[in-house]
Design a protein around this motif. Structure first.
Motif, short mmCIF file in Angstrom:
data_model
loop_
_atom_site.label_atom_id
_atom_site.label_comp_id
_atom_site.label_asym_id
_atom_site.label_seq_id
_atom_site.Cartn_x
_atom_site.Cartn_y
_atom_site.Cartn_z
N ARG A 160 4.33 -6.10 -10.68
CA ARG A 160 4.30 -5.20 -9.52
C ARG A 160 3.46 -3.96 -9.81
O ARG A 160 2.74 -3.47 -8.93
N ARG B 207 -0.12 -4.91 -9.47
CA ARG B 207 -0.48 -5.04 -8.05
C ARG B 207 -0.70 -3.66 -7.43
O ARG B 207 -1.61 -3.48 -6.62
N LEU B 208 0.15 -2.71 -7.79
CA LEU B 208 -0.01 -1.34 -7.29
C LEU B 208 -1.33 -0.76 -7.78
O LEU B 208 -2.06 -0.11 -7.00
N GLN C 284 -4.03 -2.37 -8.45
CA GLN C 284 -5.10 -2.99 -7.66
C GLN C 284 -5.14 -2.43 -6.24
O GLN C 284 -6.21 -2.19 -5.70
N ALA C 285 -3.98 -2.22 -5.65
CA ALA C 285 -3.93 -1.64 -4.29
C ALA C 285 -4.51 -0.23 -4.28
O ALA C 285 -5.23 0.14 -3.34
N ASN C 286 -4.24 0.53 -5.32
CA ASN C 286 -4.82 1.87 -5.42
C ASN C 286 -6.34 1.79 -5.53
O ASN C 286 -7.05 2.57 -4.90
N ASP D 140 -8.24 -0.68 -4.49
CA ASP D 140 -8.75 -1.14 -3.19
C ASP D 140 -8.81 0.02 -2.20
O ASP D 140 -9.79 0.16 -1.46
N ALA D 141 -7.79 0.86 -2.19
CA ALA D 141 -7.77 2.02 -1.30
C ALA D 141 -8.89 2.98 -1.68
O ALA D 141 -9.57 3.55 -0.80
N THR E 264 -12.09 1.49 -0.32
CA THR E 264 -12.11 1.59 1.14
C THR E 264 -12.45 3.01 1.58
O THR E 264 -13.28 3.21 2.47
N SER F 253 -4.95 4.07 -10.74
CA SER F 253 -5.23 2.64 -10.88
C SER F 253 -5.68 2.30 -12.30
O SER F 253 -5.27 1.29 -12.86
N ASN G 295 2.04 8.84 -8.12
CA ASN G 295 1.47 7.95 -7.11
C ASN G 295 2.21 8.12 -5.77
O ASN G 295 1.59 8.27 -4.72
#
Length: 104
Positions: free
Chosen positions: A28, A31-32, A34-36, A38-39, A42, A60, A93
């Motif tokens: 998890r 994954r966080l 990676q999400a950071n 990705d954000a 973006t 990240s 975070n």
């Protein structure tokens, strides 16, 4: 989850990093991370140039490093310290995501 480890003897176990709860936490956390990232990408693509993009990228990049510290710890005290560090990072975070936007 890391905070509960700090208050228990579970983290001092030699095979702690092979336990199901830790492996779930690690998955998890990655994954966080990676999400950071990705954000971050973006926001950069949208032309957002500010502290948040840098903070997200930094967190990240730091999450895997903190997990490595937990896994490299030679004893329970080192592991507890490393878990404390990732707990602070995850708290940062949350705080950065929930902070109201800064307007000039």
């Amino acid at each position: 989850m890391a905070r509960s480890w700090l208050s228990s003897s579970e983290i001092t176990a030699d095979l702690f990093v092979q336990t199901q709860p830790y492996l779930v936490f690690k998955t998890r956390a990655l994954r966080l991370a990676q999400a950071n990232m990705d954000a971050h990408h973006t926001m950069k693509a949208r032309g957002t140039d500010g502290d948040l993009t840098c903070i997200l990228r930094g967190i990240s990049e730091d999450i895997p490093k903190k997990l490595d510290l937990i896994e490299a710890a030679r004893n329970g005290d080192e592991r507890r310290q490393a878990a404390d560090e990732i707990a602070y990072l995850l708290n940062d975070n949350v705080e950065v995501i929930l902070a109201p936007p800064h307007t000039d």
